[in-house]
Design an enzyme around this catalytic site. Structure first.
Site, PDB file in Angstrom:
ATOM      1  N   GLU A 130       0.837  -1.204   0.000  1.00 28.18           N
ATOM      2  CA  GLU A 130       0.000   0.000   0.000  1.00 28.18           C
ATOM      3  C   GLU A 130       0.871   1.253   0.000  1.00 28.18           C
ATOM      4  O   GLU A 130       0.545   2.252  -0.639  1.00 28.18           O
ATOM      5  CB  GLU A 130      -0.930   0.013   1.221  1.00 28.18           C
ATOM      6  CG  GLU A 130      -1.980  -1.075   1.189  1.00 28.18           C
ATOM      7  CD  GLU A 130      -2.848  -1.059   2.422  1.00 28.18           C
ATOM      8  OE1 GLU A 130      -3.990  -0.583   2.312  1.00 28.18           O
ATOM      9  OE2 GLU A 130      -2.377  -1.504   3.494  1.00 28.18           O
ATOM     10  N   TYR A 136     -13.822  26.931  -0.963  1.00 29.36           N
ATOM     11  CA  TYR A 136     -13.692  25.481  -1.077  1.00 29.36           C
ATOM     12  C   TYR A 136     -12.580  25.055  -2.032  1.00 29.36           C
ATOM     13  O   TYR A 136     -12.012  23.989  -1.884  1.00 29.36           O
ATOM     14  CB  TYR A 136     -15.013  24.803  -1.443  1.00 29.36           C
ATOM     15  CG  TYR A 136     -15.743  25.394  -2.630  1.00 29.36           C
ATOM     16  CD1 TYR A 136     -15.348  25.094  -3.937  1.00 29.36           C
ATOM     17  CD2 TYR A 136     -16.837  26.217  -2.448  1.00 29.36           C
ATOM     18  CE1 TYR A 136     -16.024  25.623  -5.026  1.00 29.36           C
ATOM     19  CE2 TYR A 136     -17.516  26.744  -3.525  1.00 29.36           C
ATOM     20  CZ  TYR A 136     -17.108  26.440  -4.820  1.00 29.36           C
ATOM     21  OH  TYR A 136     -17.776  26.963  -5.885  1.00 29.36           O
ATOM     22  N   ILE A 179      -6.065   5.040   8.308  1.00 29.67           N
ATOM     23  CA  ILE A 179      -6.908   6.109   7.760  1.00 29.67           C
ATOM     24  C   ILE A 179      -7.410   7.021   8.881  1.00 29.67           C
ATOM     25  O   ILE A 179      -7.724   8.180   8.633  1.00 29.67           O
ATOM     26  CB  ILE A 179      -8.060   5.567   6.890  1.00 29.67           C
ATOM     27  CG1 ILE A 179      -8.971   4.614   7.654  1.00 29.67           C
ATOM     28  CG2 ILE A 179      -7.503   4.919   5.628  1.00 29.67           C
ATOM     29  CD1 ILE A 179     -10.207   4.149   6.866  1.00 29.67           C
ATOM     30  N   GLU A 180      -7.435   6.516  10.110  1.00 28.97           N
ATOM     31  CA  GLU A 180      -7.814   7.366  11.235  1.00 28.97           C
ATOM     32  C   GLU A 180      -6.838   8.540  11.366  1.00 28.97           C
ATOM     33  O   GLU A 180      -7.255   9.682  11.586  1.00 28.97           O
ATOM     34  CB  GLU A 180      -7.824   6.552  12.538  1.00 28.97           C
ATOM     35  CG  GLU A 180      -8.930   5.520  12.635  1.00 28.97           C
ATOM     36  CD  GLU A 180      -8.612   4.171  12.001  1.00 28.97           C
ATOM     37  OE1 GLU A 180      -9.358   3.217  12.263  1.00 28.97           O
ATOM     38  OE2 GLU A 180      -7.629   4.060  11.223  1.00 28.97           O
ATOM     39  N   LYS A 190     -11.848   4.205   1.817  1.00 25.13           N
ATOM     40  CA  LYS A 190     -10.760   3.443   1.210  1.00 25.13           C
ATOM     41  C   LYS A 190     -11.386   2.300   0.402  1.00 25.13           C
ATOM     42  O   LYS A 190     -11.595   1.201   0.913  1.00 25.13           O
ATOM     43  CB  LYS A 190      -9.839   2.926   2.324  1.00 25.13           C
ATOM     44  CG  LYS A 190      -8.560   2.285   1.853  1.00 25.13           C
ATOM     45  CD  LYS A 190      -7.679   1.946   3.055  1.00 25.13           C
ATOM     46  CE  LYS A 190      -6.373   1.309   2.622  1.00 25.13           C
ATOM     47  NZ  LYS A 190      -5.509   1.006   3.777  1.00 25.13           N
TER      48      LYS A 190
END
Length: 120
Positions: A21, A53, A72-73, A99
């Protein structure tokens, strides 16, 4: 408070616990909701009275790809922190980080983490 959303923001990055990954990377999808008082912008039609934005998207892309995280946290936390740090009109932010290519031996749409952070 009103909400400004960026939905389905795709960013290619190198987050994950597995070595492949971090080597090969993968697509991540972010849904971002920012709570802010933008009532003045609604009255004045002035970009300086709201949360830009397009600028947020650039900030998110920069911090999301600056490092390789295992979780991912952690990547979601970094995004929340950057938005609150760089955009003072934002009072709280919710990020759902998806993900879709997680290394799971199953059929699924995506795995995700959602977090909300606010100003102290």
């Amino acid at each position: 408070m009103e909400t400004i959303r960026i939905k389905g923001l795709e960013i290619f990055a190198y987050h994950g616990v597995n070595p492949e990954e971090k080597e090969n990377g993968q697509k991540f999808i972010l849904d971002i909701a920012m709570q802010a008082d933008i009532s003045r912008a609604a009255q004045t039609d002035n970009l300086n009275e709201t949360v830009n934005y397009a600028a947020v998207r650039k900030t998110v892309n920069a911090v999301f790809t600056a490092q390789k995280y295992d979780l991912i946290e952690r990547a979601a936390q970094v995004v929340c922190d950057a938005i609150l740090e760089n955009y003072p009109k934002v009072q709280s932010v919710t990020v759902e980080l998806k993900k879709p290519e997680a290394p799971i031996n199953a059929v699924f749409d995506y795995v995700s983490v959602e977090m909300t952070r606010s100003r102290a």
